[in-house]
Motif scaffolding. Structure first.
Motif, PDB file in Angstrom:
ATOM      1  N   ALA A   1       0.835  -1.204   0.000  1.00  0.00           N
ATOM      2  CA  ALA A   1       0.000   0.000   0.000  1.00  0.00           C
ATOM      3  C   ALA A   1       0.868   1.251   0.000  1.00  0.00           C
ATOM      4  N   ALA A   2       1.896   1.258   0.843  1.00  0.00           N
ATOM      5  CA  ALA A   2       2.797   2.415   0.908  1.00  0.00           C
ATOM      6  C   ALA A   2       3.520   2.610  -0.415  1.00  0.00           C
ATOM      7  N   MET A   3       3.955   1.518  -1.026  1.00  0.00           N
ATOM      8  CA  MET A   3       4.699   1.626  -2.285  1.00  0.00           C
ATOM      9  C   MET A   3       3.784   2.012  -3.445  1.00  0.00           C
ATOM     10  N   ALA A   4       2.534   1.581  -3.416  1.00  0.00           N
ATOM     11  CA  ALA A   4       1.583   2.009  -4.446  1.00  0.00           C
ATOM     12  C   ALA A   4       1.352   3.509  -4.363  1.00  0.00           C
ATOM     13  N   ALA A   5       1.260   4.034  -3.146  1.00  0.00           N
ATOM     14  CA  ALA A   5       1.067   5.478  -2.973  1.00  0.00           C
ATOM     15  C   ALA A   5       2.261   6.255  -3.523  1.00  0.00           C
ATOM     16  N   ARG A   6       3.464   5.717  -3.314  1.00  0.00           N
ATOM     17  CA  ARG A   6       4.650   6.396  -3.839  1.00  0.00           C
ATOM     18  C   ARG A   6       4.710   6.300  -5.356  1.00  0.00           C
ATOM     19  N   ALA A   7       4.153   5.221  -5.919  1.00  0.00           N
ATOM     20  CA  ALA A   7       4.077   5.116  -7.381  1.00  0.00           C
ATOM     21  C   ALA A   7       3.196   6.226  -7.937  1.00  0.00           C
ATOM     22  N   VAL A   8       2.104   6.523  -7.237  1.00  0.00           N
ATOM     23  CA  VAL A   8       1.213   7.607  -7.654  1.00  0.00           C
ATOM     24  C   VAL A   8       1.936   8.948  -7.559  1.00  0.00           C
ATOM     25  N   GLN A   9       2.645   9.159  -6.467  1.00  0.00           N
ATOM     26  CA  GLN A   9       3.406  10.396  -6.313  1.00  0.00           C
ATOM     27  C   GLN A   9       4.412  10.564  -7.452  1.00  0.00           C
ATOM     28  N   ASP A  10       5.124   9.492  -7.766  1.00  0.00           N
ATOM     29  CA  ASP A  10       6.186   9.555  -8.760  1.00  0.00           C
ATOM     30  C   ASP A  10       5.637   9.741 -10.170  1.00  0.00           C
ATOM     31  N   ALA A  11       4.525   9.057 -10.468  1.00  0.00           N
ATOM     32  CA  ALA A  11       3.996   9.082 -11.833  1.00  0.00           C
ATOM     33  C   ALA A  11       3.040  10.230 -12.103  1.00  0.00           C
ATOM     34  N   ASP A  12       2.476  10.819 -11.039  1.00  0.00           N
ATOM     35  CA  ASP A  12       1.503  11.895 -11.244  1.00  0.00           C
ATOM     36  C   ASP A  12       1.933  13.172 -10.541  1.00  0.00           C
ATOM     37  N   SER A  13       1.535  13.350  -9.280  1.00  0.00           N
ATOM     38  CA  SER A  13       1.829  14.617  -8.599  1.00  0.00           C
ATOM     39  C   SER A  13       1.667  14.448  -7.094  1.00  0.00           C
ATOM     40  N   MET A  14       2.100  15.478  -6.359  1.00  0.00           N
ATOM     41  CA  MET A  14       1.943  15.469  -4.911  1.00  0.00           C
ATOM     42  C   MET A  14       0.468  15.500  -4.531  1.00  0.00           C
ATOM     43  N   ASN A  15      -0.326  16.278  -5.264  1.00  0.00           N
ATOM     44  CA  ASN A  15      -1.763  16.328  -4.973  1.00  0.00           C
ATOM     45  C   ASN A  15      -2.408  14.967  -5.179  1.00  0.00           C
ATOM     46  N   ALA A  16      -1.994  14.270  -6.240  1.00  0.00           N
ATOM     47  CA  ALA A  16      -2.534  12.937  -6.504  1.00  0.00           C
ATOM     48  C   ALA A  16      -2.158  11.980  -5.384  1.00  0.00           C
ATOM     49  N   PHE A  17      -0.950  12.130  -4.861  1.00  0.00           N
ATOM     50  CA  PHE A  17      -0.534  11.285  -3.734  1.00  0.00           C
ATOM     51  C   PHE A  17      -1.457  11.472  -2.545  1.00  0.00           C
ATOM     52  N   TRP A  18      -1.757  12.730  -2.183  1.00  0.00           N
ATOM     53  CA  TRP A  18      -2.571  12.981  -0.987  1.00  0.00           C
ATOM     54  C   TRP A  18      -3.994  12.473  -1.173  1.00  0.00           C
ATOM     55  N   THR A  19      -4.515  12.581  -2.374  1.00  0.00           N
ATOM     56  CA  THR A  19      -5.846  12.031  -2.640  1.00  0.00           C
ATOM     57  C   THR A  19      -5.823  10.514  -2.535  1.00  0.00           C
ATOM     58  N   PHE A  20      -4.808   9.898  -3.107  1.00  0.00           N
ATOM     59  CA  PHE A  20      -4.661   8.446  -3.060  1.00  0.00           C
ATOM     60  C   PHE A  20      -4.486   7.993  -1.611  1.00  0.00           C
TER      61      PHE A  20
END
Length: 217
Positions: free
Chosen positions: A110-129
């Motif tokens: 779960a933690a690594m999936a969230a970081r994948a979102v941060q890396d591939a999209d944006s910081m805002n996308a990370f916080w939503t995820f």
């Protein structure tokens, strides 16, 4: 602290009560996953932050996405921090991963999936995820992570590389090591300008953190 804020804390007192003994505990010594041989591990990403760069106070939160107390913290404590302090430019909120793991199968993915979102999209996308992970804490799985990433620029392949191939294990491990070095023993654990906040007696976690913030203003 103004009257409105005191009234808010009083109203939140019962619902936001996370006593010092309430939390997900663990030795923190479980072996982390090993990145797959066919991917290139990501060793560093910016710390996930919420709030302006000019904020004078930093609040760090160490969490495990599978921890029910972290879900409670997210739903009852963080709204006050965001509404009263982040949105007013008073604090910067920082997320740190600390997979105990509460769930041997999903805390790290779960933690690594969230970081994948941060890396591939944006910081805002990370916080939503991140928020959606807490909302769906009981259903953590690769299929969930892929579903939650729909509508972002994150491809299924990127989620699978994070959740199943441990592409972001070094990033998450760095957070966990930081927590261990700072004396984190369970989740959630919050620090205000580097000082660990520990509720006692009938204090709520909201009360303790707000008091620590106010003392530094």
């Amino acid at each position: 602290m103004n009257t409105t804020r005191r009234q808010l804390l009083t109203s939140l007192g019962s619902s936001a009560l996370i006593a010092a003994t309430a939390g997900c505990l663990g030795s923190g010594n479980s072996s982390p996953p090993t990145p797959a041989a066919d991917i290139s591990p990501v060793n560093s990403l910016p710390q996930p932050t919420r709030g302006g760069e000019d904020a004078s106070i930093t609040v760090d939160i160490f969490s495990d996405f599978a921890c029910p107390h972290c879900k409670d913290f997210h739903e009852t404590v963080e709204p006050t921090l965001v509404n009263d302090y982040v949105d007013d430019g008073i604090i910067t909120l920082r997320h740190f991963d600390f997979p105990i793991p509460v769930d041997q199968e999903q805390s790290w993915p779960a933690a690594m999936a969230a970081r994948a979102v941060q890396d591939a999209d944006s910081m805002n996308a990370f916080w939503t995820f991140r928020s959606n992970l807490f909302k769906n804490r009981s259903d953590l799985s690769t299929d969930l992570y892929i579903g939650l990433a729909e509508g972002t620029s994150v491809a299924e392949k990127a989620i699978r590389a994070g959740a199943e191939k441990a592409k972001y294990q070094p990033v998450v491990q760095k957070d966990k090591t930081t927590g261990q070095d700072r004396g984190v023993e369970g989740t959630p654990t919050a620090f205000v300008d580097g000082e660990k906040t520990v509720p006692s007696g009938d204090q709520s976690y909201t009360d303790v953190i707000v008091s620590a913030i106010e003392s530094k203003r």
